[in-house]
Every structure is written in structure tokens, then in C-alpha cells.
Design a protein around this motif. Structure first.
Motif, PDB file in Angstrom:
ATOM      1  N   PHE A   1       0.826  -1.201   0.000  1.00 49.77           N
ATOM      2  CA  PHE A   1       0.000   0.000   0.000  1.00 49.77           C
ATOM      3  C   PHE A   1       0.867   1.260   0.000  1.00 49.77           C
ATOM      4  N   LEU A   2       1.912   1.274   0.823  1.00 52.68           N
ATOM      5  CA  LEU A   2       2.778   2.445   0.876  1.00 52.68           C
ATOM      6  C   LEU A   2       3.513   2.647  -0.435  1.00 52.68           C
ATOM      7  N   ARG A   3       4.035   1.568  -1.016  1.00 52.98           N
ATOM      8  CA  ARG A   3       4.852   1.679  -2.227  1.00 52.98           C
ATOM      9  C   ARG A   3       4.020   2.038  -3.451  1.00 52.98           C
ATOM     10  N   GLU A   4       2.880   1.401  -3.605  1.00 49.47           N
ATOM     11  CA  GLU A   4       2.106   1.554  -4.832  1.00 49.47           C
ATOM     12  C   GLU A   4       1.107   2.702  -4.793  1.00 49.47           C
ATOM     13  N   HIS A   5       0.687   3.100  -3.614  1.00 45.70           N
ATOM     14  CA  HIS A   5      -0.399   4.076  -3.545  1.00 45.70           C
ATOM     15  C   HIS A   5      -0.025   5.315  -2.722  1.00 45.70           C
ATOM     16  N   TYR A   6       0.303   5.112  -1.454  1.00 48.55           N
ATOM     17  CA  TYR A   6       0.418   6.249  -0.552  1.00 48.55           C
ATOM     18  C   TYR A   6       1.613   7.138  -0.881  1.00 48.55           C
ATOM     19  N   ASN A   7       2.781   6.554  -1.151  1.00 52.58           N
ATOM     20  CA  ASN A   7       3.974   7.365  -1.424  1.00 52.58           C
ATOM     21  C   ASN A   7       3.780   8.294  -2.611  1.00 52.58           C
ATOM     22  N   GLU A   8       3.128   7.790  -3.654  1.00 51.74           N
ATOM     23  CA  GLU A   8       2.886   8.626  -4.833  1.00 51.74           C
ATOM     24  C   GLU A   8       1.881   9.728  -4.532  1.00 51.74           C
ATOM     25  N   TRP A   9       0.896   9.406  -3.700  1.00 52.55           N
ATOM     26  CA  TRP A   9      -0.143  10.389  -3.414  1.00 52.55           C
ATOM     27  C   TRP A   9       0.384  11.517  -2.524  1.00 52.55           C
ATOM     28  N   ILE A  10       1.098  11.185  -1.440  1.00 47.06           N
ATOM     29  CA  ILE A  10       1.520  12.210  -0.482  1.00 47.06           C
ATOM     30  C   ILE A  10       2.588  13.126  -1.074  1.00 47.06           C
ATOM     31  N   THR A  11       3.352  12.655  -2.046  1.00 46.86           N
ATOM     32  CA  THR A  11       4.388  13.491  -2.658  1.00 46.86           C
ATOM     33  C   THR A  11       3.900  14.183  -3.928  1.00 46.86           C
ATOM     34  N   ASN A  12       2.619  14.046  -4.207  1.00 51.10           N
ATOM     35  CA  ASN A  12       2.047  14.722  -5.377  1.00 51.10           C
ATOM     36  C   ASN A  12       2.053  16.231  -5.148  1.00 51.10           C
TER      37      ASN A  12
ATOM     38  N   SER B   1      12.500   6.268   2.406  1.00 47.51           N
ATOM     39  CA  SER B   1      12.410   6.227   3.862  1.00 47.51           C
ATOM     40  C   SER B   1      11.076   5.655   4.323  1.00 47.51           C
ATOM     41  N   LEU B   2       9.998   6.096   3.692  1.00 48.99           N
ATOM     42  CA  LEU B   2       8.687   5.573   4.058  1.00 48.99           C
ATOM     43  C   LEU B   2       8.564   4.091   3.740  1.00 48.99           C
ATOM     44  N   GLN B   3       9.153   3.699   2.620  1.00 52.64           N
ATOM     45  CA  GLN B   3       9.097   2.293   2.247  1.00 52.64           C
ATOM     46  C   GLN B   3       9.888   1.417   3.223  1.00 52.64           C
ATOM     47  N   GLU B   4      10.968   1.983   3.779  1.00 49.61           N
ATOM     48  CA  GLU B   4      11.817   1.211   4.673  1.00 49.61           C
ATOM     49  C   GLU B   4      11.273   1.160   6.096  1.00 49.61           C
ATOM     50  N   HIS B   5      10.745   2.287   6.596  1.00 47.07           N
ATOM     51  CA  HIS B   5      10.314   2.334   7.991  1.00 47.07           C
ATOM     52  C   HIS B   5       8.814   2.553   8.163  1.00 47.07           C
ATOM     53  N   GLY B   6       8.105   2.870   7.102  1.00 47.81           N
ATOM     54  CA  GLY B   6       6.678   3.174   7.227  1.00 47.81           C
ATOM     55  C   GLY B   6       5.863   2.008   7.758  1.00 47.81           C
ATOM     56  N   THR B   7       6.221   0.797   7.335  1.00 48.51           N
ATOM     57  CA  THR B   7       5.469  -0.378   7.787  1.00 48.51           C
ATOM     58  C   THR B   7       5.568  -0.543   9.297  1.00 48.51           C
ATOM     59  N   ALA B   8       6.788  -0.482   9.833  1.00 46.90           N
ATOM     60  CA  ALA B   8       6.970  -0.647  11.279  1.00 46.90           C
ATOM     61  C   ALA B   8       6.284   0.477  12.055  1.00 46.90           C
ATOM     62  N   ILE B   9       6.374   1.713  11.549  1.00 44.33           N
ATOM     63  CA  ILE B   9       5.742   2.849  12.241  1.00 44.33           C
ATOM     64  C   ILE B   9       4.229   2.669  12.258  1.00 44.33           C
ATOM     65  N   LEU B  10       3.657   2.310  11.115  1.00 44.25           N
ATOM     66  CA  LEU B  10       2.208   2.143  11.039  1.00 44.25           C
ATOM     67  C   LEU B  10       1.740   0.967  11.885  1.00 44.25           C
ATOM     68  N   GLN B  11       2.499  -0.133  11.864  1.00 44.61           N
ATOM     69  CA  GLN B  11       2.145  -1.281  12.694  1.00 44.61           C
ATOM     70  C   GLN B  11       2.130  -0.903  14.170  1.00 44.61           C
ATOM     71  N   ASN B  12       3.152  -0.200  14.609  1.00 44.99           N
ATOM     72  CA  ASN B  12       3.268   0.102  16.037  1.00 44.99           C
ATOM     73  C   ASN B  12       2.223   1.113  16.491  1.00 44.99           C
ATOM     74  N   ILE B  13       2.041   2.195  15.744  1.00 42.59           N
ATOM     75  CA  ILE B  13       1.073   3.210  16.169  1.00 42.59           C
ATOM     76  C   ILE B  13      -0.346   2.649  16.122  1.00 42.59           C
ATOM     77  N   THR B  14      -0.642   1.825  15.119  1.00 37.60           N
ATOM     78  CA  THR B  14      -1.973   1.210  15.052  1.00 37.60           C
ATOM     79  C   THR B  14      -2.217   0.303  16.250  1.00 37.60           C
ATOM     80  N   SER B  15      -1.244  -0.544  16.574  1.00 36.71           N
ATOM     81  CA  SER B  15      -1.383  -1.416  17.752  1.00 36.71           C
ATOM     82  C   SER B  15      -1.529  -0.592  19.018  1.00 36.71           C
ATOM     83  N   PHE B  16      -0.755   0.478  19.114  1.00 37.41           N
ATOM     84  CA  PHE B  16      -0.777   1.346  20.297  1.00 37.41           C
ATOM     85  C   PHE B  16      -2.142   2.000  20.472  1.00 37.41           C
ATOM     86  N   LEU B  17      -2.699   2.541  19.401  1.00 35.05           N
ATOM     87  CA  LEU B  17      -3.980   3.239  19.489  1.00 35.05           C
ATOM     88  C   LEU B  17      -5.131   2.266  19.729  1.00 35.05           C
ATOM     89  N   ILE B  18      -5.088   1.106  19.089  1.00 35.43           N
ATOM     90  CA  ILE B  18      -6.145   0.117  19.308  1.00 35.43           C
ATOM     91  C   ILE B  18      -6.107  -0.387  20.746  1.00 35.43           C
TER      92      ILE B  18
END
Length: 843
Positions: free
Chosen positions: A446-457, A748-765
Motif C-alpha cells: 500500500f505504501l509503495r504503490e499508492h500512498y507514497n505517490e499520493w503524499i508526494t504529489n 524512507s517511508l518504504q523502509e520504515h513506514g510499515t513498522a511505524i504504522l504497525q506500532n502506532i496502530t497497535s498502540f492506538l487500538i
């Protein structure tokens, strides 16, 4: 090779940074090799520690019984004033007056009787007297009471003497004689329990009256009630975090999916917290409800290390032996994780220092330091061993869930579709090997194919800038409205009797401040007219209950002259204090005899201030105005009320820990500015952390969260949580060598975005169950941690990816390097073409 125009000092610092970075990576690589070669040892030692300390914790579990010690400022002038007042006027000097218990409430029972809307409490005397008689008939009770306040008073119109027409409520206080005796204290505690039961029984009998009761132990009981209410919710939170971590670590690829690693990672953090709790209780620590935040704080940091290690494993080369892959993952991840863990330890260590004036904050920070150390040790040992075993299973092509051999493609083709779905290795079905099969992870994809392109548009960037301006505006607005939470009600269960009592008292009895004791602790010439004027000026603006004022009025009405010391004291002792209506003033004057001469060495008055809506704030303002006068006037006095112990410089006491922690983080980042990785990385990290911290502070104020010990601990945690997630992203960006900033932030997002999203999602849930705990303490914890996770997520995935595309560091020198390599490559190709015109070879 030295870059033209670069100063020698810049080259030296750059080389030093590289040496330090490679040295740390080499150490972490060797640590990973050590763990991978001895996984059973690193798995067993943490387990033995947890069993040992966990069992010890169960045997030594104790709760803290002194609420004042926990939440009142440890070093305050009010405690000194209380000691002086207690030494001058001991409690046993007065038996039946409200004012005798000014310097310490002792054991007491209070009840507010509230009439129905529109009714007059003064016309319901039978119900009031029946309640009073029931209390007075209790065993081991006092033979006196104090009905000291009416609430919701309506005065007779145009009445000069302020006659009361009606009232809505009456508050009655019953004090017990338990001062200085352990046996009396136990009897008093039993009486208070019976008092609360009696009030509940009387409430059922009197439907026309509402009874709200409070005893001296009620605050302590309702403070610890939060722990009881939260037990099941913490377990639900743990289940949600386990489920989220397991699902987010899974893939369709049955070989490379790591659901059990996500599960074991959360359990690793849990057993480290249990071990830290065992150490706390072994060292004679006592549990209190503020420690409820530690599991959430430690989980937010520990699972970040788990997900980063898992992402580091997925970035390693698949054709390497599993031991080398573990070592590579350690060298890639543990450097940053070590730095963030060190900052956690520094900030909470600052909070545990003697500069912290709130004992609850100090105890929390001490426990958090131990939790962070054990968390770090368990992550690289226990979870590292789990990673080794999982890597071995993957290398031998075992199923990640069922731990059975994955069948060949030919065998799968003969099986049903459901069997192929469960047992299929997606990578082996492809016609060619991909460079990184882990890119099929759903978050990574999701980050590589969709989000990275959208946020840097380019069309999205203006909206992000506007969003940040709105965020900054609300944060700034909130920071201007900060209020301290000196009220103890912020830490109690919201449905408790203490909170109900406090709400009714605030509504009907907040027009006046508590009774403030005004203690003159030096001999004073009370017969002197100038002294009398000074006392009147000091008491101006207050409703005063003063023996001096009553005595002056007595002298005036009796037409007695007492302009000298001898006459003043003689008439006071022989006539005034012997009158029945003035006898209670005997306990307010201390006489001394020197030969044939009597002296007044100390005395006390009582002041009540008129207050408006913000009752707590105005009482603090009264205290701040009266204290300086004791130094500037000729009269030496102190003012005291038991509530001053909790409110005295409370705002300063709670803000100091977060200021010290923030200063510690800033100092560390500045000292390492030219040493660690890249100076611009530290610069951006300081800006990001400041923005997140001010955002959380401002938004929590707008969300009606006061500055109490819980919110301050959350602000200290916000500093670290922001560093934990922003640091890897920023340092990867500044070290990236892609052509443009946009490509660098995508990498950078491709390398660390997954871990950041996993952790913050688990934390908030994991925070969601706190919503269903009826406690002000957990509401504050939920609000602050939700803002912490939300603001960090906003910065990592929205603000930083956009702002870094048009702010330094520049990537032009990387372009020059790429062009130089391309030119050199073209020259080599041309040479080969000239040497062999019949066969062209490219290099």
C-alpha cells in the motif's frame, strides 16, 4: 576523496561520524551473531528472570495508603506551615469546633443533605435531625457536630441583615478524636465505614432528601478503585494488541509470513513489564493507580523495537544463512533502537531525580527506567532468539503457522484451491525470482504503490501546508489556556462517592473559600491602635472570625478602656474569655507567664474569602497574596488550610519534570549534533519532537485535560514516542543517495513506514478499552496517549514527507556523483567498442 572547497574540519567530523556509525553497527552485528549462535541461552535467561521476579511480586504486593504523600508536592511551604500550626495549637486543645482541625483533617465524616429542586432544606428539619441523631447514636462517635454551611441560599429581598429566605443544601461535618493514637485511629476507621453504610441506608429511607457522604479515607479508596475497575480492560487491551500485531505481521506468503513473531513480540514486552514489576515490589515498592500507565508506555516503545527488527529481517538478503540475516537485522535496527531507548532512560531518569516534587511522578519514572532497561534486554535476547528460530524454519522451508514442510509446486497443482491458498509459497509460483519478495506485505504494498505517490504529489502539498498551519494554530491556542489540575478529583474513579460529593459541594458551597487559619506566631502589641489597623487591613476582603475583633467590640460596648498591656490582658482573661459566648476563643490564644506578668505569645484568627466560579484558582490566588504580606508587614503570621498541602506551587511541581526531560532530550541531541549519523538529522528531529510535544500540549488543553501528574507523565512520554518514530525515518532520509528529495522520502517511508504504522496502530487500538473505564485518571491517560499517537502519525506520514521535499538537506551532490559514475561508465563502453568492433560489451 576530499570534496573541492570542503574545509578540513568538516571532513574530520564526517569521518568521525562514519567511524562511530560503523563501530556501532559492527557491535550490533556481533551481538546479533552471538544471539543467533546461542538462541537457547538468550531464550532461557529472560524466562527464568520473569518467573523468579514475577512470583516474588505476587508475594510482596502492597498498595500505597498515603494519598497525600503521592500527589501533594513533597517539598512545600504549606507542610512547614502545618507543622508550625500543629506545634502552636495542638488538636486536643479544642473538642467541638470546626477550626480545631484546620491543620490536619484527621478522621471525619461529612454529609451534604440536598433537597429536591424548588424545595427549602430549612423546612425539612425533621429529616435533618433524624439523620443527625442516627449519626450521634453510632458507637465510638463524637458527642458533637458542626453544621457549618448552607448551600444554594436565597436571601430575603431588601434585607439589611442578610436574612436567609431558603436554602437548597446543608453540609454537616463530624470530627473524631483520633489524633496521636493508633488504637483511636483504627476505631475511627471502623466508625467511618459504619458512617458510609449508614448514609446509604438513610438515603433509602428519605426519598425527599439526597445524601452525599464523604469520609477521610474516601479519597484513598476511590483513588485505588481505578485499579480494580481497570483489571479486565487491561486484559482486553492486551488481547487487542496481540491480535493487531499478529495480523499486521502476516502475509499471504505462508513461508515469509511471521504472525507468531508479532504475537511473541508483544508477549516479550509483557514479560519484561512483569519482571520490572517484580523488581519494584522486591525493593519494597507500593502500588498506586498512577502506575497503570506503565504497561501502555512500555508497550508503545517495546513493540516499536519488535516491528523494526521484523522489518529489518525482511530487508536482509534471502539467500544468506539465517544467522547472518539475524546479524544484519541487528546491525540495521539496533543502533537506532539503542539511541531511542537511551533517550527514554535519560528523560524518565530526569523525572526520577530529586528535582521532581511529586512523589507519584518520581515513583512512576523510577519504574519506567527499570522497564525500559528490561525491555531493551528482552527485545534483543528473548525476541532475538524467537527471530532466530523463525529464520531457521524459513530457511528450511517450513510453514510459518503449521510448522510443516511446504510442498512442491507440482504437488500443490494436484490439490484443491483452498489447500493451495493455505500452503502456497507465492514466491515459488513466479517465473523469476524477485529481488525482495517481502514487498508483497499488504502495508508495504500500500505504501509503495499508492500512498507514497499520493503524499508526494505536487497538488497535495498545499493542502498539507494548510493542515499544518491549522494544527499549529490550535496547538498555540491551547498552550495559552493551560490550567493546572491541583484538584485530587482528577485522579479518582468518576462514578465514586467522592466525585459525586465534590460536584455537589462545588455547585452549592463554592461561594466561599475553605476556612483559612491566620496564625500570629510572635508576641504582638494587640492594645496598640497601629497594630489593630494592620490586622484590619490584613483581614480586609475576608469574612473574619476573630477573637481580636470580638474583644474590641466587647470593650466598646462595655465602655472599658484597655490601652495598655496590663489592662488589655487582665480584662481579656478575667472578663471576656469567661463569658459563655466567648469561651471558645480560649483555644485561639496562647498565654505565657513571666513572674507576675502575662503575655500573649501567639494567637489565631479565621478567614473566609468570597470566591466565584473558579473556586480552586481563587483559593490559590488568596494564598499567593497573603504569604508575601507576612514578610513585608510588621506582623509575623502564617496562613494555612489542609487543602494548601495539595495546591501549594502545584503547577510548578508538575511542570518541572517535563521541562527537565525536554531539556535533557535537547541537550543530548545538541551534544550529538556533529557526532551521530548526520547533523541535519538531529536538527529535523528537534523540530519534529517540539512540534509534536506542543501539539499534544495544546490539543489536550482544548480537550479539557488539566496539568496533573498523569498528563505530565504523558507529556514526558510524548517526547520519547516522537523520537522513537521520527528518528529512523529522518536519519534514513538524510543518508539516502537517491536523485531527489522526493525519491529519498519515498525510500524512507518504504523502509520504515510499515513498522511505524504497525506500532502506532497497535498502540492506538490498545487504548480503546480505557474508554470504558469510569475513571478520571484513565480518561486523562486515554486522551493524552491518543493525542500522542495521532500527532506522531500525522507528522510521520503527512507533515514530514511533504516538508522534507522542499527543505534541506539538499541531494544535489548525489546527482553529481551519479552523473560522474554514468560518464565514467560511458567512457569504458566506448573504449571496449574501439578495442573490439565486432563484439560490443557493456560494463
Amino acid at each position: 576523496m576530499r570534496r573541492p572547497g570542503a574545509p578540513a574540519s568538516w571532513i574530520w567530523w564526517r569521518m568521525l561520524r562514519q567511524v562511530l556509525r560503523r563501530g556501532l553497527q559492527s557491535f550490533c552485528h556481533r551481538l546479533g551473531l552471538c544471539v543467533s549462535r546461542h538462541p537457547v541461552f538468550f531464550l532461557t535467561v529472560p524466562a527464568v528472570l520473569t518467573i523468579t521476579f514475577g512470583l516474588s511480586a505476587l508475594n510482596r504486593f502492597q498498595t500505597e495508603g498515603d494519598l497525600e504523600r503521592l500527589v501533594a508536592p513533597s517539598h512545600s511551604l504549606a507542610k512547614i506551615e502545618r507543622s508550625l500550626a500543629s506545634s502552636l495549637f495542638p488538636l486536643d486543645q479544642s473538642k467541638s469546633q470546626l477550626y480545631s482541625d484546620l491543620h490536619t483533617p484527621g478522621r471525619y465524616g461529612r454529609v451534604i443533605l440536598l433537597s429536591s429542586p424548588g424545595d427549602n432544606i430549612l423546612l425539612q428539619a425533621e429529616g435533618i435531625l433524624q439523620t443527625h441523631r442516627a449519626v450521634m447514636e453510632m458507637k465510638d462517635g463524637r458527642s458533637s457536630f458542626i453544621g457549618h454551611q448552607l448551600g444554594g441560599v436565597v436571601e430575603v429581598p431588601n434585607s439589611k441583615d442578610q436574612r436567609v429566605k431558603s436554602a437548597r443544601a446543608i453540609q454537616i461535618t463530624y470530627y473524631l478524636q483520633t489524633y496521636g493514637s493508633a488504637t483511636q485511629d483504627l476505631i475511627g476507621e471502623k466508625w467511618e465505614n459504619e458512617f458510609c453504610k449508614l448514609m446509604r441506608k438513610l438515603q433509602d429511607e428519605h426519598q425527599d432528601l439526597q445524601l452525599y457522604s464523604l469520609a477521610s479515607f474516601s479519597l484513598w479508596r476511590d483513588f485505588h478503585k481505578t485499579s480494580i475497575l481497570t483489571r479486565s480492560k487491561v486484559l482486553v487491551s492486551l488481547v487487542l494488541i496481540l491480535t493487531t500485531a499478529t495480523l499486521s505481521s502476516s502475509m499471504k506468503d505462508c513461508l515469509r509470513s511471521k504472525p507468531f513473531l508479532g504475537l511473541l513480540g508483544v508477549l516479550t514486552v509483557c514479560i519484561s513489564i512483569a519482571t520490572a514489576a517484580g523488581i519494584f515490589f522486591i525493593t519494597d515498592g507500593k502500588y498506586n493507580s498512577t502506575l497503570l500507565g506503565i504497561p501502555f508506555f512500555a508497550m508503545g516503545h517495546g513493540t516499536k523495537g519488535v516491528f523494526e527488527l521484523l522489518s529489518g529481517w525482511r530487508r536482509t538478503k534471502e539467500n544468506l544463512p539465517f544467522k547472518d540475516r539475524v546479524a544484519d537485522a541487528y546491525s540495521d535496527v539496533m543502533v537506532t533502537y539503542t539511541m531511542t531507548s537511551s533517550l527514554y532512560f535519560i528523560t524518565f531518569g530526569m523525572g526520577a531525580s530529586p528535582f521532581t516534587n511529586i512523589e507519584a511522578v518520581k515513583i512512576f519514572c523510577q519504574n519506567m527506567c527499570v522497564s525500559i532497561l528490561l525491555n531493551y534486554f528482552y527485545i534483543f535476547s528473548f525476541f532475538g532468539s524467537c527471530l532466530v528460530f523463525a529464520g531457521q524454519l524459513e530457511q528450511n522451508r517450513y510453514h510459518s503457522i503449521f510448522c510443516c514442510k511446504i510442498p512442491s509446486a507440482e504437488y500443490l497443482d494436484r490439490k484443491p484451491v483452498w489447500f493451495q491458498t493455505v500452503m502456497s509459497d507465492g514466491h515459488q509460483q513466479t517465473t523469476h525470482h524477485e529481488t525482495n519478495p517481502y514487498q508483497h506485505h499488504f502495508i508495504q504494498h500500500f505504501l509503495r504503490e499508492h500512498y507514497n505517490e499520493w503524499i508526494t504529489n505536487i497538488y497535495v502539498k498545499p493542502f498539507v501546508v494548510i493542515l499544518y498551519l491549522i494544527y499549529a494554530s490550535f496547538s498555540f491556542m491551547g498552550c495559552l489556556q493551560i490550567s493546572d489540575g491541583a484538584s485530587i478529583i482528577n485522579l479518582l474513579a468518576s462514578d465514586s462517592p467522592s466525585v459525586s460529593y465534590a460536584m455537589v459541594q462545588q455547585k452549592y458551597f463554592s461561594n466561599y473559600s475553605p476556612v483559612i487559619g491566620f496564625y500570629v506566631y510572635e508576641p504582638l502589641e494587640y492594645w496598640n491602635s497601629s497594630v489593630q489597623e494592620d490586622l484590619q487591613r490584613l483581614c480586609s476582603g475576608f469574612t473574619a472570625v476573630s477573637w481580636v475583633e470580638q474583644y474590641y467590640q466587647f470593650l466598646k460596648t462595655s465602655n472599658i478602656s484597655a490601652n495598655n498591656k496590663t489592662d488589655f490582658i487582665s480584662v481579656l482573661q478575667s472578663s471576656f474569655l469567661k463569658k459563655p459566648e466567648f469561651q471558645h476563643f480560649r483555644n485561639d490564644i496562647i498565654f505565657s507567664r513571666a513572674g507576675d506578668e502575662n503575655n500573649i505569645i501567639a494567637s489565631r484568627l479565621y478567614l473566609v474569602a468570597r470566591t466565584n466560579r473558579d473556586h480552586q484558582k481563587e483559593v490559590i490566588e488568596v494564598l499567593d497574596k497573603l504569604r508575601p504580606l507576612s514578610l513585608s508587614k510588621s506582623i509575623r503570621f502564617i496562613v494555612f488550610n489542609p487543602s494548601f498541602v495539595f495546591t501549594d506551587h502545584y503547577s510548578l511541581s508538575v511542570t518541572v519534570p517535563v521541562l527537565i526531560a525536554g531539556f535533557g532530550v535537547l541537550l543530548v541531541l545538541i551534544l550529538t549534533f556533529f557526532l551521530v549519523i548526520h547533523p541535519l538529522g538531529n536538527f529535523w528531529l528537534i523540530l519534529s519532537v517540539t512540534s509534536i510535544e506542543l501539539g499534544v500540549l495544546g490539543l489536550m488543553t482544548l480537550w479539557n485535560v488539566d496539568m496533573d501528574c498523569i498528563s505530565i507523565l504523558c507529556l514526558i512520554y510524548t517526547l520519547n514516542f516522537a523520537i522513537d518514530h521520527c528518528a529512523p525515518l529522518l536519519y534514513t532520509f538524510v543518508l539516502a543517495t537517491e536523485h531527489t528529495r522526493t525519491q529519498c522520502i519515498k525510500s524512507s517511508l518504504q523502509e520504515h513506514g510499515t513498522a511505524i504504522l504497525q506500532n502506532i496502530t497497535s498502540f492506538l487500538i490498545g487504548l480503546l478499552p480505557l474508554l470504558f473505564v469510569p475513571s478520571n485518571l484513565t480518561f486523562t491517560l486515554f486522551k493524552c496517549l491518543l493525542l500522542t499517537g495521532g500527532c506522531t502519525l500525522l507528522h510521520c506520514f503527512v507533515i514530514l514527507p511533504v516538508f522534507l521535499t522542499f527543505f534541506p538537506p539538499s541531494k544535489k551532490h548525489h546527482k553529481k556523483k551519479k552523473r560522474a559514475k554514468r560518464k565514467e561508465r560511458e567512457e569504458i563502453e566506448c573504449i571496449e567498442i574501439q578495442e573490439n568492433p565486432d563484439h560490443v560489451t557493456t560494463v
